[in-house]
Write a protein that holds these residues in place. Sequence first.
Motif, PDB file in Angstrom:
ATOM      1  N   ASP A 125       0.844  -1.199   0.000  1.00 33.61           N
ATOM      2  CA  ASP A 125       0.000   0.000   0.000  1.00 33.61           C
ATOM      3  C   ASP A 125       0.874   1.242   0.000  1.00 33.61           C
ATOM      4  O   ASP A 125       1.544   1.539   0.996  1.00 33.61           O
ATOM      5  N   THR A 168      -2.045  -1.472  -3.950  1.00 34.72           N
ATOM      6  CA  THR A 168      -3.333  -0.797  -3.759  1.00 34.72           C
ATOM      7  C   THR A 168      -3.488   0.341  -4.759  1.00 34.72           C
ATOM      8  O   THR A 168      -4.601   0.698  -5.135  1.00 34.72           O
ATOM      9  N   ARG A 169      -2.387   0.909  -5.187  1.00 31.47           N
ATOM     10  CA  ARG A 169      -2.384   1.879  -6.292  1.00 31.47           C
ATOM     11  C   ARG A 169      -1.007   1.849  -6.936  1.00 31.47           C
ATOM     12  O   ARG A 169       0.009   1.679  -6.260  1.00 31.47           O
ATOM     13  N   ASP A 170      -0.958   1.983  -8.247  1.00 27.84           N
ATOM     14  CA  ASP A 170       0.326   2.037  -8.944  1.00 27.84           C
ATOM     15  C   ASP A 170       0.475   3.312  -9.761  1.00 27.84           C
ATOM     16  O   ASP A 170       1.384   3.446 -10.571  1.00 27.84           O
ATOM     17  N   THR A 201      -3.259   8.159  -7.779  1.00 25.26           N
ATOM     18  CA  THR A 201      -4.714   8.163  -7.712  1.00 25.26           C
ATOM     19  C   THR A 201      -5.148   7.720  -6.326  1.00 25.26           C
ATOM     20  O   THR A 201      -4.335   7.306  -5.500  1.00 25.26           O
ATOM     21  N   GLN A 202      -6.463   7.812  -6.082  1.00 28.22           N
ATOM     22  CA  GLN A 202      -7.039   7.358  -4.822  1.00 28.22           C
ATOM     23  C   GLN A 202      -8.062   6.265  -5.136  1.00 28.22           C
ATOM     24  O   GLN A 202      -8.546   6.161  -6.266  1.00 28.22           O
ATOM     25  N   LEU A 203      -8.365   5.443  -4.137  1.00 26.03           N
ATOM     26  CA  LEU A 203      -9.397   4.426  -4.339  1.00 26.03           C
ATOM     27  C   LEU A 203     -10.782   5.023  -4.168  1.00 26.03           C
ATOM     28  O   LEU A 203     -11.756   4.535  -4.735  1.00 26.03           O
ATOM     29  N   ASP A 205     -11.721   5.147   1.307  1.00 27.74           N
ATOM     30  CA  ASP A 205     -10.439   4.827   0.675  1.00 27.74           C
ATOM     31  C   ASP A 205      -9.627   3.868   1.548  1.00 27.74           C
ATOM     32  O   ASP A 205      -9.106   2.858   1.060  1.00 27.74           O
ATOM     33  N   ARG A 227      -8.533  -0.198   0.849  1.00 30.28           N
ATOM     34  CA  ARG A 227      -7.147  -0.695   0.893  1.00 30.28           C
ATOM     35  C   ARG A 227      -7.043  -1.892   1.827  1.00 30.28           C
ATOM     36  O   ARG A 227      -6.416  -2.908   1.497  1.00 30.28           O
TER      37      ARG A 227
END
Length: 559
Positions: free
Chosen positions: A374, A416-418, A421-423, A430, A434
């Motif tokens: 994460d 969780t992000r590459d 950006t945000q989930l 968010d 995660r």
Amino acid sequence: MKPWALMSLLLVSGALAQPSPFLNTPPPSPATPVLTPLPSTTTVPATPLQIAPQMPLLGVPRTSNAGGVTRFVLDLPPGASYTLTPTFGGLRVDVTDVRTAPASGRNVSAELTAWSYQPTTTGVTVLLETPFPLGLDSGWRALDVPPDGVLPHRLALDLGALLQGGATGEAAKALRTTPPVTIPQQTPPTQTAPTPTEPSQTPPSSESSRVPATPVTPFVPATPVTPSVPSPTLPSGALLPLTPPRVGKNSGFTRIVLDLPPNATYALVQNSNSVRVDLRGVTALAEVAQPDTPELAQWQIEPTLGGITLTLRPTFALTSKGGMRQMFLPPVDASSTLNRLVIDLSPAFSDTSPLSQADTTLPSFPTPVKIVLDAGHGGVDPGAQQNTIVEKAVTLDVAQRVKALLTAAGATVVMTRDTDTQLSVDKNTDLDMRASMAAPPVNVLVSIHVNSIAPENTMKGYGVETWWYPNNDLSPTLASSLQSSMARFTSAFSRGIKSKSLAVLRGARVPAALVEIGYASHPVDSQNLLNPAYLERVAAGVAWGIRDFTIAQATKAKR
């Protein structure tokens, strides 16, 4: 006065270049010339500065400052080239195939004391004066930015006492240890015929009687000197006196400077509570002092056979390769023979040397492993923003490095992000999203973050730490593995493992831990976070910590 106004004024007036700001003493004043009277009482105007008209113009530099770093930007016309020469007193940039009038600026920032343009016959010498010495890769960074169709070719120069990197990329090709030889432009002085009440004692003459102005002396730094390895025998000649160390307070660190005669040699011995400097070829009386600095409690000089021992006792515990850095600098100019041994002390100094191939190559995982990484914050949530650090960018950088190390060893890694950006734009949602990714068959979750602290406590926040939550019996074991591995690889101050109810850990259904890899708020630790070598060490520490934990658990499961 605005910089563009200053440049315009100088272009109109043809003002002479100022002496190099890097000179530590004023240049010797030339003898006052005796001018031969001219045949008339008219004033002869000065010859204008001769600059090749075909050369493109070097524009006014642009400067900015943030977080203890000053950026100096030169817009380079097409065809211009340059060399970079770091020195004890600043940075020299020799730009060829450009023209300009003399210009200068002073007191730009805490990192840039002065700058100046000095026209030469082949271009312009740009001198940047700093209150701290520059090494080949310390105190500055240079970035060559090619034109992009909108902005021109640019040379960006960052200056900061704690910066590391020096010239990189294309700029590295221009790095020099001694500057090129340049010939300054010259402008004859204005001459006025003597008045009738002050007759000349010399008969009128031809053009040979006109005395040109003394040219500006180009700055030539001393050649860097490599310190000698102490010899087991006494150095030749008598022992030379050593002056007491000079101690200075800086933001986040203390600097100790020793002025060493040419015949002096030294060796450094670092342990957990002191730095010992064994010097040979010098002598001094026994002395002890307690300087008023946050990082240095005491220094002590003790005479020895053939030299002295200087012991520095910091106010904090030193690590194997952290807490101290050293530089060996040549004489400041040709008038001095004293080398300088510079020792900086700070609990936030870490190991920023490149990793070996063995450290960046993990052995293959013997069994299938799935890991969730994460990268903290992202998108609309930047995280901590101090001293040019943006947390979401640093955490993504490190997470990608960790992923590369783990996948090369055969692990399956889920991010969780590459990207940036945000989930979810809702923070709570968010974090829950995660945490929900950390469920079997995932083996572990590691969340990566950058720390920060309130301004009034800035100097108290530095180092690495790891957080866990009792969501799983093995979470504290994972946290311990990560913390010890990060501390081992970075030599950063270890703040240990701690427990707290954090959403990303609380919602995970597998062993989980959150690592804080440094403080954006600390003037020294923040520079670690800007250093790619440090980030690579952090990533190696996290990757090896994960591997050590998973291997240990797999071994126990087989019993």
